[in-house]
Design an enzyme around this catalytic site. Structure first.
Site, PDB file in Angstrom:
ATOM      1  N   GLY A  18       0.784  -1.229   0.000  1.00  0.00           N
ATOM      2  CA  GLY A  18       0.000   0.000   0.000  1.00  0.00           C
ATOM      3  C   GLY A  18       0.815   1.278   0.000  1.00  0.00           C
ATOM      4  N   ASP A  19       1.860   1.343   0.812  1.00  0.00           N
ATOM      5  CA  ASP A  19       2.629   2.581   0.993  1.00  0.00           C
ATOM      6  C   ASP A  19       4.122   2.362   0.785  1.00  0.00           C
ATOM      7  OD1 ASP A  19       0.525   4.337   1.561  1.00  0.00           O
ATOM      8  OD2 ASP A  19       0.463   3.710   3.648  1.00  0.00           O
TER       9      ASP A  19
END
Length: 170
Positions: A18-19
């Protein structure tokens, strides 16, 4: 790299999906026989408000470095063959979105050699291009095509009439 529980590996892989970013860059290096280095990295991003979280992750993984950027984002970056390989191998079974990048990074790392041929190195540069494409990279200027052009100038193709380094005019 520290030993991590399976549940932590799954969580960290999800965070990376995700990040985070898994990357291979072609970096020009003076003094390198093939002119370029393939620099592999894994980077996690987070608002600097949660800088403490990246510090905890850094402590947990035991490699890399954490910094605050000027734009309000903090990043935890792991660079280098040994560290990236260790992290990738542990997280690979749990990655979803960045699985293909991780597989390509592992392939590059396993195939890198100080004494590899020009063609073998160019094949790895093409894998780095694939990672860049998967990452939707927009600013990338060093590509396998550029490396090939520069290496072809440095190491011209030998023919039956000429050999590399032959300066005779016939």
């Amino acid at each position: 790299m520290n030993v991590i529980k399976e549940s932590e590996k799954a969580y960290i892989a999800g965070f990376l999906d995700g990040d985070g970013c898994i990357n291979a860059q072609l970096v020009r290096r003076s003094g390198y026989r093939l002119l370029y280095q393939i620099r592999v990295s894994i980077t996690f991003f987070q608002s600097s408000k949660r800088h403490w979280f990246l510090l905890q992750l850094h402590k947990r993984l035991g490699c890399g470095s954490v910094r605050k950027r000027n734009d309000g984002i903090s990043e935890y970056c792991i660079v280098g063959i040994a560290s990236v390989s260790a992290v990738c191998e542990q997280l690979l079974p749990y990655l979803r979105l960045k699985r293909r990048q991780a597989v390509l990074i592992c392939t590059i790392i396993k195939s890198l050699s100080r004494h590899q041929s020009k063609e073998d190195f160019l094949s790895l540069c093409e894998l780095a291009d694939q990672i860049s494409f998967l990452n939707n990279s927009k600013k990338r200027s060093n590509t396998a095509c550029l490396v090939r052009k520069e290496l072809d100038l440095l190491f011209p193709v030998e023919t039956s009439d000429t050999k590399v380094g032959d300066t005779s005019s016939g």
